[in-house]
Scaffold this active site. Structure first.
Site, mmCIF file in Angstrom:
data_model
loop_
_atom_site.group_PDB
_atom_site.id
_atom_site.type_symbol
_atom_site.label_atom_id
_atom_site.label_comp_id
_atom_site.label_asym_id
_atom_site.label_seq_id
_atom_site.Cartn_x
_atom_site.Cartn_y
_atom_site.Cartn_z
ATOM 1 N N SER A 45 0.818 -1.218 0.000
ATOM 2 C CA SER A 45 0.000 0.000 0.000
ATOM 3 C C SER A 45 0.848 1.263 0.000
ATOM 4 C CB SER A 45 -0.922 0.001 1.218
ATOM 5 O OG SER A 45 -1.850 -1.045 1.138
ATOM 6 N N GLU A 46 1.780 1.366 0.941
ATOM 7 C CA GLU A 46 2.711 2.488 0.990
ATOM 8 C C GLU A 46 4.080 2.021 1.463
ATOM 9 O OE1 GLU A 46 -1.089 4.829 1.094
ATOM 10 O OE2 GLU A 46 -0.378 3.376 2.568
ATOM 11 N N THR A 47 5.090 2.695 0.964
ATOM 12 C CA THR A 47 6.455 2.488 1.433
ATOM 13 C C THR A 47 6.940 3.785 2.057
ATOM 14 O OG1 THR A 47 6.940 0.818 -0.248
ATOM 15 C CG2 THR A 47 8.819 1.910 0.775
ATOM 16 N N GLU A 73 -0.821 4.810 8.018
ATOM 17 C CA GLU A 73 -0.346 3.438 8.217
ATOM 18 C C GLU A 73 1.168 3.332 8.030
ATOM 19 O OE1 GLU A 73 -2.683 3.571 4.277
ATOM 20 O OE2 GLU A 73 -2.842 4.389 6.294
#
Length: 261
Positions: A45-47, A73
Site C-alpha cells: 500500500s505504501e512504502t 499506516e
C-alpha cells in the site's frame, strides 16, 4: 550499499491483518525517481522512506504508482520500525518531518499513538454516481478534501457492501468512506479508493481524520474505538482534542531484509 527494509502490518495485532506497509531506512536522501521504483518493486500500500535528521527523521511515503501526501499506516509502520530496532527509546517521541508538516508518534501501552490534523466533512449533496455506485440510500453524505463520507443504516450494510467502483471512479474523491454505528465498536467503516488499483484500503488512519470528528458529533464522545471492516480488518483507538485526532494502533513486523540497489 545494502539498505535495511521491513514489511510491517500496521493497525494490526497479528500478522496478515491491518494494512501492509514497507519501511526503508536510508543513510542519505535518494532521488524521487529511485524511491518511486523501490515502492513499485515492493508493491504494498505504501512504502515509507526514512532519513535521520537533526531532530527526528525526514519521512516520505510512496504508493506503487505515486508519492502520497499523507499516510497514517506508513507513519505507524515507520515509528514501529524505529522503536523495535532500538533507534528510539520507548519513552522517546518519534518526530517526522514531512511534506504535510511535522508529525509525532508516541509509544503507549495500547500501541503507537499518532497525532494527525482533523479533516471534518461538511454535509453535501450526494452525486448520482455515488448513490448508484453504492446501491443504497445513505443516511448522511459529507465531503472534504479526502472525498465522500457516507453513513448507512447498519454494520451489516457496511460489511456486505459490494460497490460498483466503475460508477464512482470519476467522482472528485481520493476515497469513499462508508460507515455506521458498530455492534462491538463505536463505529465501523470501509474505505474505497476507486482511482487506485487496490480498490479497497485495508485500514487507513487518514480516513479516520474525517470519520472521528463526524462520530464525535454524532455520539458526543471524545474517545472511541473504531474498526475498519475490510477483509484484513483493523482496530483503531481514537481521541480528539480541538483540531487534532490521536489514533492508536498496533503494528507487527512480518518480514525483514536488505535492499541492494
Amino acid at each position: 550499499m545494502a539498505i535495511p527494509i521491513a514489511l510491517i502490518d500496521a493497525f494490526a495485532s497479528a500478522p496478515f491483518e491491518g494494512n501492509q506497509a514497507a519501511v526503508c531506512l536510508l543513510e542519505e536522501k535518494k532521488p524521487e525517481e529511485w524511491m518511486r521504483k523501490v515502492a513499485a518493486e515492493l508493491n504494498v500500500s505504501e512504502t515509507a522512506f526514512l532519513v535521520k535528521a537533526e531532530e527526528g527523521y525526514h519521512l516520505r511515503w510512496f504508493t506503487p504508482t505515486a508519492e502520497a501526501e499523507l499516510s497514517s499506516e506508513a507513519t505507524l509502520a515507520a515509528a514501529h520500525f524505529l522503536y523495535e530496532r532500538g533507534l528510539l527509546q520507548p519513552q522517546a517521541t518519534a518526530r517526522f518531518h514531512t511534506r504535510s508538516g511535522p508529525l509525532l508518534a508516541r509509544k503507549r501501552e495500547s500501541g503507537i499513538q499518532l497525532d494527525f490534523p482533523a479533516e471534518p466533512a461538511r454535509q453535501a449533496e450526494a452525486p448520482e454516481e455515488l448513490i448508484q455506485g453504492l446501491g443504497l440510500i445513505p443516511r448522511f453524505v459529507g465531503h472534504n478534501r479526502l472525498g465522500y463520507l457516507v453513513e448507512v443504516d447498519s454494520e451489516t450494510t457496511v460489511r456486505d457492501l459490494k460497490p460498483d467502483l466503475s460508477l464512482i471512479r470519476g467522482l472528485p474523491a481520493l476515497m469513499v468512506m462508508v460507515t455506521s454505528r458498530g455492534r462491538d465498536y463505536d463505529f465501523v467503516s470501509r474505505v474505497f479508493v476507486p482511482a487506485n488499483s487496490m480498490k479497497e484500503d485495508s485500514v487507513t488512519g487518514t480516513a479516520h481524520c474525517a470519520l472521528a470528528p463526524y462520530w464525535q458529533r454524532r455520539l458526543r464522545k471524545d474517545e472511541m474505538l473504531a474498526y475498519q471492516a475490510s477483509s484484513r480488518g483493523g482496530q483503531l483507538r481514537l481521541s480528539l482534542d480541538q483540531q487534532r485526532v490521536r489514533m492508536t494502533g498496533d503494528a507487527v513486523t512480518v518480514m525483514t531484509g536488505w535492499f541492494h540497489g
